[in-house]
Design an enzyme around this catalytic site. Structure first.
Site, short mmCIF file in Angstrom:
data_model
loop_
_atom_site.label_atom_id
_atom_site.label_comp_id
_atom_site.label_asym_id
_atom_site.label_seq_id
_atom_site.Cartn_x
_atom_site.Cartn_y
_atom_site.Cartn_z
N LYS A 177 -88.85 25.37 -42.10
CA LYS A 177 -89.20 25.68 -40.50
C LYS A 177 -89.41 27.21 -40.07
O LYS A 177 -90.18 27.70 -39.18
CB LYS A 177 -88.12 25.18 -39.74
N CYS A 219 -58.08 -1.32 -37.25
CA CYS A 219 -57.73 -2.99 -37.28
C CYS A 219 -58.80 -3.60 -36.37
O CYS A 219 -59.58 -4.54 -36.63
CB CYS A 219 -56.58 -3.31 -36.50
N ARG A 266 -91.19 17.71 -30.52
CA ARG A 266 -90.43 18.68 -29.35
C ARG A 266 -90.40 19.95 -30.04
O ARG A 266 -90.01 21.20 -29.39
CB ARG A 266 -89.03 18.19 -29.06
N ASP A 325 -83.95 24.17 -43.20
CA ASP A 325 -84.62 22.91 -43.36
C ASP A 325 -86.08 22.99 -43.28
O ASP A 325 -86.65 23.92 -43.14
CB ASP A 325 -84.10 22.36 -41.82
N GLU A 362 -90.14 17.92 -40.48
CA GLU A 362 -90.60 16.28 -40.83
C GLU A 362 -91.15 15.92 -39.73
O GLU A 362 -91.24 16.48 -38.37
CB GLU A 362 -89.04 15.69 -40.71
N ARG A 385 -86.81 10.44 -31.56
CA ARG A 385 -85.44 11.33 -30.65
C ARG A 385 -85.81 10.88 -28.99
O ARG A 385 -84.94 10.82 -28.35
CB ARG A 385 -85.42 12.95 -31.05
#
Length: 1011
Positions: free
Chosen positions: A486, A592, A473, A464, A467, A18
């Site tokens: 967590k 498109c 951070r 969560d 990981e 990240r």
């Protein structure tokens, strides 16, 4: 602590992923060669060290031989009770080292000397006397090393940068270079470039650009960067072009980031002649005053054996003000000193607040990274910051109420007093999310003593698990915590930081949403003092926002995006809510463009992402539905749309393309390659040859439309082989077949594969314009019937299930990003678009939000400075501040929150915070009558969620049934099920007419059906 092997040329992308999207590989490599010295290990020093270590420099060395004291615990999160009396740096070093195994952390022994300083590229001084700073800066300025000084004193803080007399910034903003399509270039002394009038060029005066693919004016292709002068949103000048060829067609411009050289003055020069970065234009006059104030504090300490002024001591404050006046007299430029401001600085000099350490520490750590890498513009040179508005109104602060009593909260009591410390301790706060912002929030709350009193409590929830990429951070987590929850891990970590938190923090693992309202029920919300969001998605934020509005609770909202961060305060009956204003929707890529006319790598990556879903997820899901749902075919046909495509995918994946061996998966991948990159392109060029023109006579392949070329397969081309390897392995995964990455095996199998010759077909319709309706799908019923008839009965395939591939960007072994990279780059090769590496592809395909610990720390500090105001009961909107920061520029902006919009019925004003409260489970008739008599409002329609309870046009029989019913029974009758047991109140929306019979908007109605 074991140190991971360090190679400056390789970066652990699973850890730094990240952050890499904030800084880039080049800056990270430069950082990994930098040695950093941090002096002073109280709250600010440890905050800076934490952020720098998480970011990943070569080494961090700590210097602070002073013994740890009780007062240090106010903001030093890596000091514990058992460390008291031991050298601060020595006990802190091993705990900081745990944050990142790639960064060795050591302690500098003895005195600081010129010889010792020579080893470091960056030196950071905190808790250092001005005399010592001048000595250190004298050494660093001469050698060209970077010097940063910073300190916090209560609600005041500052930082100073000296990066040498010749410092080069390689990228001042960190923003992606702007690119665009050229439509014309004039031959002129001041050549004007015109861009396609579909998107603004986005350039500013002084930017530089270069060009590629220009036809007719080849001199521009690859030209040295030209300086831009903007003349309009779609045009800009680039200087002399009169001697160039005549522009014919095509061309792309690309912004070029040019280096910028900065000259920094030494600390000695800057003291007399300072340069300030303004952080709050409402306090424009404060930096110059605080510049003298901080020097006066240093002079006071020098005269009192290093001791700072006592909290709320008028005598000490008068001395500090006198010292400031003396400094002002000697200054070349006199400043108008505000006695009250300088005395407040003196009163708070012993204050040590963890939110201030977070704000200044996050900012200074980013300056360290700038000094190491040359990435982003540094602060030039002084920055002074204060949050005096955080002081609660009406507090009677005295020497007695602010004196130190040997408590870990003495640093906070010195600023706010002992009474307010009790308010903080007895607060009940809920943080939603335990990711990066959640970890920083819990650390700050624990050190503040939030929720530690007899009535206090902290609640945290996060569904969560941890990981590896979180560790960069989310600093409460360690490598051995990976895969744990967590919320529980974060709660345990802050209990260790402050034992007072033990038993006062409750961790949940549930998502906050409609489905968990039985857990987070009315009693839970009503018991709270307030809420802080630490979420990463808008829908969850909006839900919490709605709950806070409903229960009249304050909410502090925050978010980060790389070096950018924002905070928003939501105060009941005062401000608008989070959901009152929202960002514009993301710009989508026209269908498109994606399907046939890409012109940028973003288009091919999105196309590859769609191909991934269409090959490895949707068909496998369709097969499983066919095998498990008896009426799947009938349901699919009745739904309309691409029924043939869905049913054909089931037939293909169960019959024609069903492999039993891995080599059949390779065969399938080889045919897919030709279909995607050769056959489809040949069909497109058959419909629109390269020399085709539009009805107006202009070339069809011009402007944003790039004429493609088919790609001829070559097994020796690594890109081609990457597609086959990844596609074959993913197809094999669908069927539970074991794959391989042995490229020799692939080449051997590929040699024997014969690909049928493709012949373009007439009559194939291709959508050219976004607003052009696509041709309706003509399903040949007879062909569809044949496919359905050929489908094997599910009973013959008992037990068979395919494994759909669920996209996961952070697993480097699952082929997902590798497939999308190869698929996208092959598509880019078709259209001569510059290819993207795996790193960039992962960023775009995975919709990764760039993140760095520095911004997170600063933003969470700002949140907690607002929290002091909320707890202090600030009642004026101008007391609160919404903040926006960009550490790259650097840029700070603070504004008053937007007031809640006012609406009116009759003579009554109301906002989103107001409602009609009705007590008791009244009948529908009673509610209608109450509104008529009490409020002079006639209810014409009444709803509860999606259920219509009443309308003036309702059939008479139904009306007669419902009017005498209690409202809870009306709701239960319509829903055909009882109300959940946790529901204590109904929320009703009403359409009403006022006393004049006019339709008016009114607040919602809350009917409390259970006490």
């Amino acid at each position: 602590m074991e140190i991971a092997s360090i190679d400056a040329t390789t970066i652990d992308e699973s850890l730094y992923s990240r952050q890499l999207y904030v800084l880039g590989h080049d800056a990270m490599k430069k950082m990994s060669n930098a040695h950093v010295l941090i002096i002073g290990l109280k709250g600010l020093g440890v905050e800076i060290a934490k952020n720098v270590i998480l970011a990943g420099v070569k080494t961090v060395t700590l210097y602070d031989p002073k013994p740890a004291q009780v007062a240090d615990l106010a903001s030093q999160f890596f000091l514990f009770n058992e460390d008291l009396g031991k050298p601060r740096a020595e006990v802190t070093a091993p705990r900081l080292a745990e944050l990142n195994s790639y960064v060795p952390v050591s302690v500098l022994d003895g005195d600081i000397t010129e010889a010792k300083l020579a080893h470091f590229q960056v030196v950071v001084c905190t808790e250092t006397s001005l005399e010592q700073q001048l000595f250190i800066n004298g050494v660093t300025h001469k050698s060209g090393a970077a010097f940063i000084a910073a300190d916090t004193r209560g609600l005041f803080g500052y930082s100073f940068n000296d990066f040498g007399s010749d410092f080069t910034v390689l990228d001042t903003t960190g923003e992606e270079p702007v690119t665009g399509i050229v439509s014309n270039v004039s031959q002129d002394a001041e050549g004007v470039v015109a861009c396609l009038e579909e998107t603004r060029h986005g350039l500013e005066d002084g930017d530089y650009v270069t060009f590629t693919e220009v036809v007719g004016m080849p001199e521009l292709n690859g030209i040295a960067p030209r300086k831009v002068e903007v003349t309009g949103p779609y045009t800009f000048k680039i200087g002399e072009t009169s001697g160039f060829g005549a522009y014919a067609s095509g061309g792309m411009f690309t912004q070029v980031k040019m280096p910028k050289t900065l000259q920094f003055k030494s600390l000695k020069e800057s003291l007399a002649n300072p340069d300030f970065l303004i952080t709050d234009f409402a306090k424009f006059d404060r930096p110059a005053q605080l510049h003298l104030g901080f020097q006066a504090l240093d002079a006071f300490a020098a005269a009192h054996s290093g001791a700072l002024p006592q909290p709320r001591s008028e005598k000490d404050a008068a001395e500090v003000f006198s010292l400031a006046q003396a400094l002002n007299e000697k200054a070349a430029e006199k400043v108008e000193l505000d006695e009250k401001l300088i005395k407040e600085l003196s009163f708070q000099a012993r204050g040590d607040l963890t939110p201030m350490a977070a704000v200044i520490g996050g900012m200074v750590a980013q300056e360290v990274l700038k000094a190491c890498s040359g990435k982003f513009h540094p602060i030039h040179q002084y920055m002074y910051f204060d949050s005096l508005e955080s002081l609660p109104s009406g507090l009677n602060l005295t020497e007695e109420s602010c004196k130190a009593v040997g408590s870990r909260y003495d640093g906070q009591v010195a600023v706010f007093g002992s009474d307010f410390q009790k308010v903080i301790a007895n607060a009940r706060y809920f943080v939603v999310g335990a990711g990066a912002i959640g970890c920083e929030m819990l650390k700050n709350w624990a050190l503040m003593g939030l929720g530690t009193g007899p009535e206090g409590q902290i609640f945290v929830t996060d569904m969560d698990s941890i990981e590896k990429s979180n560790l960069n951070r989310q600093f409460l987590f360690r490598p051995w915590d990976v895969s744990k929850l967590k919320s529980e891990t974060a709660a345990a970590a802050v209990e260790r930081m402050n034992p007072d938190v033990h038993g006062k923090i409750k961790a949940f693992q549930e998502r906050v949403g409609v489905e968990t309202e039985s857990l987070f029920d009315d009693t839970f919300w009503e018991s709270l003092t307030g809420v802080a969001n630490a979420l990463d998605n808008v829908e969850a934020r909006k839900y919490v926002d709605r709950r806070c509005v409903y229960f009249h609770k304050s909410l502090i909202e925050s978010g980060t995006l790389g070096t950018k961060g924002n905070t928003q305060v939501v105060i009941p009956f005062l401000t608008e809510s989070y959901a009152s204003s929202q960002d514009p929707p993301e710009k989508s890529i026209p269908i498109c463009t994606l399907k046939n006319f890409p012109n940028a790598i973003e288009h091919t990556i999105q196309w590859a992402r769609d191909v991934f879903e269409g090959l490895f997820k949707q068909p496998a899901e369709n097969v499983n539905l066919y095998l498990s749902q008896p009426n799947y075919v009938e349901q699919t046909i009745s739904q309309g749309g691409n029924q043939k495509e869905a049913i054909e995918s089931v037939y293909n994946y169960l019959v024609t393309q069903k492999p039993t061996l891995f080599k059949e998966c390779i065969h399938w991948a080889r045919l897919k390659f030709d279909d995607l990159y050769c056959s489809q392109i040949k069909q497109l060029l058959f419909n629109f040859p390269k020399d085709a023109v539009t009805s107006s006579g202009t070339p069809f392949w011009s402007g944003p439309k790039r004429a493609p070329e088919p790609v001829v397969f070559n097994a020796e081309d690594p890109l081609h082989l990457d597609f086959i390897v990844t596609a074959a392995n993913l197809h094999a995964y669908n069927y539970g077949i074991r794959g391989t990455i042995d490229k020799d095996h692939f080449k051997e199998v590929l040699k024997d594969i014969v690909v049928p010759e493709f012949v373009p077909k007439a009559g194939v319709k291709i959508q050219v314009k976004e607003n052009e309706a696509p041709e309706p799908q003509q399903t040949d019923q007879e062909e569809l019937d044949q496919i359905i008839k050929a489908l094997p009965p599910p009973s013959h395939l008992a037990g068979l299930r395919l494994k759909p591939v669920e996209f996961e960007k952070d697993d480097d072994t699952n082929f997902h990003i590798d497939f999308i990279t190869a698929t996208s780059n092959l598509r880019a090769s078709n259209y001569s678009i510059a290819l993207a590496d795996r790193h960039k592809t992962k960023f775009i395909a995975g919709k990764i939000i760039p993140a760095i610990a520095t911004t997170t720390a600063l933003v969470t500090g700002l949140v907690c400075l607002e929290l002091y105001k909320v707890l202090g009961g600030k009642a004026k909107i101008e007391d609160y501040k919404n903040g926006f920061i960009n550490l790259a520029l650097p840029f700070f902006a603070f504004s008053e929150p937007i007031a809640a919009a006012k609406l009116k019925y009759h003579d009554k004003e109301f906002s989103l915070w107001d409602r009609f409260d009705v007590q008791g489970d009244v009948t529908l008739r009673e509610l209608i009558d109450e509104f008529k008599t009490k409020h002079e409002l006639e209810i014409t329609m009444l709803s509860c969620g999606a259920s219509m309870l009443y309308s003036f046009f309702m059939p008479k029989k139904k009306l007669e049934e419902r009017l005498p019913m209690p409202l809870s029974k009306v709701c239960a009758t319509i829903a055909k099920k009882d109300l959940p047991s946790h529901v204590r109140a109904l929320v009703l929306e009403a359409c009403v007419n006022d006393r004049d019979g006019e339709d008016v908007e009114v607040p919602y109605i809350r009917v409390v059906i259970k006490p």
